[in-house]
Scaffold this active site. Structure first.
Site, PDB file in Angstrom:
ATOM      1  N   ASP A   1       0.809  -1.222   0.000  1.00 47.29           N
ATOM      2  CA  ASP A   1       0.000   0.000   0.000  1.00 47.29           C
ATOM      3  C   ASP A   1       0.843   1.273   0.000  1.00 47.29           C
ATOM      4  OD1 ASP A   1      -2.231  -1.651   0.122  1.00 47.29           O
ATOM      5  OD2 ASP A   1      -2.222  -1.652   2.315  1.00 47.29           O
TER       6      ASP A   1
ATOM      7  N   LYS B   1       1.861   2.060  -5.113  1.00 46.61           N
ATOM      8  CA  LYS B   1       2.430   1.479  -6.343  1.00 46.61           C
ATOM      9  C   LYS B   1       1.530   1.752  -7.548  1.00 46.61           C
ATOM     10  CE  LYS B   1       2.451  -2.523  -4.300  1.00 46.61           C
ATOM     11  NZ  LYS B   1       2.121  -2.101  -2.918  1.00 46.61           N
TER      12      LYS B   1
ATOM     13  N   GLY C   1      -4.439  -4.390  -3.849  1.00 48.70           N
ATOM     14  CA  GLY C   1      -5.451  -3.364  -4.101  1.00 48.70           C
ATOM     15  C   GLY C   1      -4.709  -2.104  -4.515  1.00 48.70           C
ATOM     16  N   HIS C   2      -4.713  -1.792  -5.787  1.00 51.20           N
ATOM     17  CA  HIS C   2      -3.946  -0.654  -6.302  1.00 51.20           C
ATOM     18  C   HIS C   2      -4.922   0.430  -6.748  1.00 51.20           C
ATOM     19  CE1 HIS C   2      -0.280  -3.437  -7.211  1.00 51.20           C
ATOM     20  NE2 HIS C   2      -0.648  -3.461  -5.949  1.00 51.20           N
TER      21      HIS C   2
ATOM     22  N   GLN D   1       2.013  -6.129  -3.152  1.00 56.06           N
ATOM     23  CA  GLN D   1       2.457  -6.212  -1.751  1.00 56.06           C
ATOM     24  C   GLN D   1       3.753  -5.403  -1.566  1.00 56.06           C
ATOM     25  OE1 GLN D   1       1.506  -9.653  -3.218  1.00 56.06           O
ATOM     26  NE2 GLN D   1      -0.462  -8.759  -2.751  1.00 56.06           N
TER      27      GLN D   1
ATOM     28  N   VAL E   1      -8.557  -3.629  -0.116  1.00 58.11           N
ATOM     29  CA  VAL E   1      -9.195  -4.924  -0.341  1.00 58.11           C
ATOM     30  C   VAL E   1     -10.119  -5.278   0.820  1.00 58.11           C
ATOM     31  CG1 VAL E   1      -8.746  -7.404  -0.655  1.00 58.11           C
ATOM     32  CG2 VAL E   1      -7.258  -5.709  -1.747  1.00 58.11           C
TER      33      VAL E   1
ATOM     34  N   LYS F   1      -8.536  -0.982   9.032  1.00 58.08           N
ATOM     35  CA  LYS F   1      -7.714   0.170   9.371  1.00 58.08           C
ATOM     36  C   LYS F   1      -6.251  -0.281   9.316  1.00 58.08           C
ATOM     37  CE  LYS F   1      -7.364   2.875  13.500  1.00 58.08           C
ATOM     38  NZ  LYS F   1      -8.047   3.334  14.702  1.00 58.08           N
ATOM     39  N   ARG F   2      -5.403   0.507   8.639  1.00 58.00           N
ATOM     40  CA  ARG F   2      -3.985   0.132   8.593  1.00 58.00           C
ATOM     41  C   ARG F   2      -3.275   0.627   9.850  1.00 58.00           C
ATOM     42  NH1 ARG F   2      -3.676   2.499   2.558  1.00 58.00           N
ATOM     43  NH2 ARG F   2      -4.596   0.744   1.444  1.00 58.00           N
TER      44      ARG F   2
ATOM     45  N   LYS G   1       3.047  10.064  -0.456  1.00 60.24           N
ATOM     46  CA  LYS G   1       2.246  10.559   0.668  1.00 60.24           C
ATOM     47  C   LYS G   1       2.986  11.563   1.552  1.00 60.24           C
ATOM     48  CE  LYS G   1      -1.464   7.820   1.385  1.00 60.24           C
ATOM     49  NZ  LYS G   1      -2.343   6.763   1.845  1.00 60.24           N
TER      50      LYS G   1
ATOM     51  N   SER H   1       5.601  11.908  -4.499  1.00 63.02           N
ATOM     52  CA  SER H   1       4.164  12.008  -4.711  1.00 63.02           C
ATOM     53  C   SER H   1       3.568  12.861  -3.600  1.00 63.02           C
ATOM     54  CB  SER H   1       3.560  10.601  -4.715  1.00 63.02           C
ATOM     55  OG  SER H   1       2.164  10.676  -4.704  1.00 63.02           O
TER      56      SER H   1
HETATM   57  P1  GDP Z   1      -0.743   0.306  -3.554  1.00 56.96           P
HETATM   58  O1  GDP Z   1      -1.353  -0.969  -3.062  1.00 56.96           O
HETATM   59  O2  GDP Z   1       0.721   0.366  -3.278  1.00 56.96           O
HETATM   60  O3  GDP Z   1      -1.062   0.590  -4.981  1.00 56.96           O
HETATM   61  O4  GDP Z   1      -1.399   1.470  -2.672  1.00 56.96           O
HETATM   62  P2  GDP Z   1      -2.973   1.627  -2.315  1.00 56.96           P
HETATM   63  O5  GDP Z   1      -3.690   2.085  -3.516  1.00 56.96           O
HETATM   64  O6  GDP Z   1      -3.467   0.409  -1.614  1.00 56.96           O
HETATM   65  O7  GDP Z   1      -2.897   2.736  -1.184  1.00 56.96           O
HETATM   66  C1  GDP Z   1      -2.370   3.992  -1.433  1.00 56.96           C
HETATM   67  C2  GDP Z   1      -3.463   5.042  -1.156  1.00 56.96           C
HETATM   68  O8  GDP Z   1      -2.871   6.320  -1.056  1.00 56.96           O
HETATM   69  C3  GDP Z   1      -4.464   5.159  -2.289  1.00 56.96           C
HETATM   70  O9  GDP Z   1      -5.700   5.511  -1.763  1.00 56.96           O
HETATM   71  C4  GDP Z   1      -3.914   6.286  -3.158  1.00 56.96           C
HETATM   72  O10 GDP Z   1      -4.906   6.980  -3.877  1.00 56.96           O
HETATM   73  C5  GDP Z   1      -3.321   7.175  -2.103  1.00 56.96           C
HETATM   74  N1  GDP Z   1      -2.118   7.929  -2.497  1.00 56.96           N
HETATM   75  C6  GDP Z   1      -1.112   7.563  -3.332  1.00 56.96           C
HETATM   76  N2  GDP Z   1      -0.151   8.510  -3.349  1.00 56.96           N
HETATM   77  C7  GDP Z   1      -0.564   9.493  -2.509  1.00 56.96           C
HETATM   78  C8  GDP Z   1       0.012  10.723  -2.074  1.00 56.96           C
HETATM   79  O11 GDP Z   1       1.119  11.105  -2.452  1.00 56.96           O
HETATM   80  N3  GDP Z   1      -0.710  11.463  -1.169  1.00 56.96           N
HETATM   81  C9  GDP Z   1      -1.923  11.055  -0.719  1.00 56.96           C
HETATM   82  N4  GDP Z   1      -2.553  11.844   0.164  1.00 56.96           N
HETATM   83  N5  GDP Z   1      -2.492   9.911  -1.101  1.00 56.96           N
HETATM   84  C10 GDP Z   1      -1.811   9.133  -1.971  1.00 56.96           C
HETATM   85  P1  IMO Z   2      -0.860  -4.203  -2.244  1.00 61.00           P
HETATM   86  O1  IMO Z   2      -0.422  -4.755  -3.563  1.00 61.00           O
HETATM   87  C1  IMO Z   2      -0.949  -4.632   2.103  1.00 61.00           C
HETATM   88  C2  IMO Z   2      -1.103  -8.705   3.703  1.00 61.00           C
HETATM   89  C3  IMO Z   2      -2.369  -9.132   4.427  1.00 61.00           C
HETATM   90  C4  IMO Z   2      -1.766 -10.100   5.448  1.00 61.00           C
HETATM   91  C5  IMO Z   2      -0.656 -10.774   4.661  1.00 61.00           C
HETATM   92  C6  IMO Z   2      -1.028 -12.131   4.081  1.00 61.00           C
HETATM   93  O2  IMO Z   2      -2.167  -3.498  -2.285  1.00 61.00           O
HETATM   94  O3  IMO Z   2       0.219  -3.432  -1.598  1.00 61.00           O
HETATM   95  P2  IMO Z   2      -2.537 -12.870   2.011  1.00 61.00           P
HETATM   96  O4  IMO Z   2      -3.997 -12.675   1.746  1.00 61.00           O
HETATM   97  O5  IMO Z   2      -1.649 -12.316   0.969  1.00 61.00           O
HETATM   98  O6  IMO Z   2      -2.191 -14.294   2.345  1.00 61.00           O
HETATM   99  O7  IMO Z   2      -2.256 -12.037   3.377  1.00 61.00           O
HETATM  100  O8  IMO Z   2      -0.319  -9.900   3.612  1.00 61.00           O
HETATM  101  N1  IMO Z   2      -1.306  -8.195   2.315  1.00 61.00           N
HETATM  102  C7  IMO Z   2      -1.206  -6.900   1.988  1.00 61.00           C
HETATM  103  N2  IMO Z   2      -1.012  -5.809   2.759  1.00 61.00           N
HETATM  104  N3  IMO Z   2      -1.032  -4.510   0.757  1.00 61.00           N
HETATM  105  C8  IMO Z   2      -1.205  -5.597  -0.023  1.00 61.00           C
HETATM  106  O9  IMO Z   2      -1.166  -5.531  -1.369  1.00 61.00           O
HETATM  107  C9  IMO Z   2      -1.335  -6.854   0.587  1.00 61.00           C
HETATM  108  N4  IMO Z   2      -1.534  -8.112   0.133  1.00 61.00           N
HETATM  109  C10 IMO Z   2      -1.501  -8.915   1.199  1.00 61.00           C
HETATM  110  O10 IMO Z   2      -3.007  -8.032   5.030  1.00 61.00           O
HETATM  111  O11 IMO Z   2      -1.171  -9.377   6.497  1.00 61.00           O
HETATM  112 MG    MG Z   3      -2.895  -1.638  -1.808  1.00 64.13          MG
END
Ligand code: GDP
Ligand code: IMO
Ligand code: MG
Length: 428
Positions: free
Chosen positions: A12, A15, A39-40, A221, A297, A301-302, A328, A410
């Site tokens: 998260d 990416k 979850g991207h 991940q 996904v 809460k993280r 961020k 970013s």
């Molecule tokens: P990923 O799994 O690495 O693709 O990241 P996620 O999409 O799960 O979580 C990143 C969250 O932060 C998303 O809701 C993005 O829209 C948001 N985000 C990404 N870059 C920034 C940033 O620079 N600032 C803020 N405030 N939000 C961001």
């Molecule tokens: P992105 O690509 C954050 C975490 C789960 C759990 C552990 C194992 O969005 O960054 P799994 O279902 O893979 O067997 O769960 O890994 N996890 C993630 N945490 N971002 C993810 O993907 C994750 N994919 C799995 O929360 O702790």
């Molecule tokens: Mg994610």
């Protein structure tokens, strides 16, 4: 030009946003591990796209590849395709290619994921319950159903029955049952649809590589969730590090390959496991609120904490990261004081890496350095010179701790909220 994008923390890191930003110039965007546990999020003006399985390049209509290193839930795939089509994203067999040998996640894998968590009692991993771990276990156990198996319905039925029978004793022990026919008939129904995307993707990307096309490998991940190098057993079941691109796609090692480490300006984690810089106070809550740190996904809460330069440095080594992308930054805007973890203490002993021993991990106390916050808005900034001096100093301090350059910053969720500090790709 070849770029691999990996998360350097626990996922998260942003990416999706960065892959989308980079992919304006890409020819191919390739997923090489994980599954719909990812979850991207991509934000383009008022539109928000949430991708689990599809490479983020699909939003820009780039050629997208799902490599053999992924575990693919066929029903999750068809749902995602139809949701994105509703958002006017074009998906067809000219822009989506799925490895013929990709292994499938079946309903039984989700059930086993649930049972596995249940059986761990207080030591649960906190998985996404998408069946990821059990599907990889069946792959290594040589029982998996692969995409190419959908071509032969007779043998498909026998293979599914064998797989379901294999797990019967454990299901019975936990008073669960599941009918293999449901998976078989369900697969038959959607086989035509998903087979249209089936392709020898190892060949497609190697041919593209020979022509020096721009290929982006999109990690899911983060490095600390890697099955080998992460905080085992609180990890996912795949190798999330850059080395996985080769076995997860069949792309041969080539020159001209850069690795970008996507890194949050602080740290977050979903699920259980050690987290030395975790903040269980109002600062942690501020990160949750301001950073909207809720799982894409699972909506959980993280957990939030300070930037950990020990872990990021470790990820940089393991992945061969050439440039860091810091995301961020804007979430730190209000902070009076910002801390960076530079080492760990265990009694008299100082660590400049995270030891694998869980007993030691649990005892580690972070050693911090403090910097003054900038207390003004960086949100949406697109130019390095427009950042407050103290924000620049924070970034330069991080660079000195992690030993490599932070090339992209970013400052907000939107595609446009990005600083290309060194004009890395000539995007300025
Ligand atoms: P990923 O799994 O690495 O693709 O990241 P996620 O999409 O799960 O979580 C990143 C969250 O932060 C998303 O809701 C993005 O829209 C948001 N985000 C990404 N870059 C920034 C940033 O620079 N600032 C803020 N405030 N939000 C961001
Ligand atoms: P992105 O690509 C954050 C975490 C789960 C759990 C552990 C194992 O969005 O960054 P799994 O279902 O893979 O067997 O769960 O890994 N996890 C993630 N945490 N971002 C993810 O993907 C994750 N994919 C799995 O929360 O702790
Ligand atoms: Mg994610």
């Amino acid at each position: 030009m070849f770029y691999t994008i990996v998360g350097t923390q626990w996922g998260d890191e942003g990416k999706g946003k960065i892959v989308d930003w980079l992919s304006s110039k890409a020819d191919f965007v390739v997923r090489f591990q994980g599954g719909n546990n990812a979850g991207h999020t991509i934000k383009v003006d008022k539109n928000i796209y949430k991708l689990n399985l599809l490479p983020s390049g699909i939003i820009r209509n780039k050629k997208c590849i799902i490599g053999n290193g992924v575990v693919l839930d066929p029903w999750a795939l068809t749902n995602e395709i139809s949701n994105l089509r509703n958002q006017k994203i074009n998906i067809n067999n000219n822009n989506l290619f799925i490895a013929e040998n990709v292994c499938l996640i079946l309903p039984i894998h989700k059930l086993i994921d649930e049972i596995n968590e249940e059986s761990r009692g207080n030591n649960l991993i906190g998985t996404t319950k998408k069946g990821i771990g059990p599907a990889y276990e069946d792959k290594v156990g040589r029982r998996a159903i692969r995409l190419c198996d959908l071509n032969d319905h007779l043998n498909l039925e026998l293979k599914i029955k064998y797989l379901y029978d294999f797990h019967f004793p454990r299901l019975e022990k936990y008073n669960r049952s599941i009918d293999y026919n449901e998976a078989y008939e369900g697969l038959i129904k959607i086989s035509n649809e998903i087979l249209t995307y089936s392709a020898p993707v190892w060949k497609i990307i190697n041919d593209a590589g020979k022509k020096n096309k721009f290929i982006l490998f999109e990690g899911a991940q983060g490095s600390l969730l890697d099955i080998d190098f992460g905080t085992y057993p609180y990890v996912t079941s795949s190798n999330t590090s850059s080395g996985q691109i080769f076995s997860g796609t069949g792309f041969g090692i080539k020159e001209n390959h850069s690795v970008l480490g996507i890194t949050k300006a602080y740290t977050t984690r979903v699920g259980s496991g050690p987290f030395v810089t975790e903040l269980d106070d109002e600062i942690g809550n501020h990160f949750v609120e301001k950073g909207q740190e809720f799982g894409t996904v699972t909506k959980r809460k993280r957990r939030c904490g300070w930037f950990d330069s020990v872990l990021v440095s470790q990820s940089i080594s393991i992945n061969g990261i050439t440039d860091v992308v810091l995301t961020k930054l804007d979430v730190l805007d209000e902070m009076k004081e910002i801390k960076i973890c530079t080492g760990y203490r265990d009694g008299e002993k100082i660590f400049n890496y995270l030891p694998f021993d869980q007993n030691i991990q649990e005892k580690l106390i972070p050693i911090y350095e403090s910097l003054p916050g900038w207390q003004s808005s960086t949100f949406g900034t697109t130019n390095w010179n427009d950042l407050p001096k103290k924000a620049q100093e924070y970034i330069e301090c991080l660079e000195s701790k992690i030993g490599i350059k932070i090339s992209i910053i970013s400052t907000g969720p939107d595609r446009a909220h990005t600083i290309d500090r060194n004009n890395l790709l000539g995007y300025n």
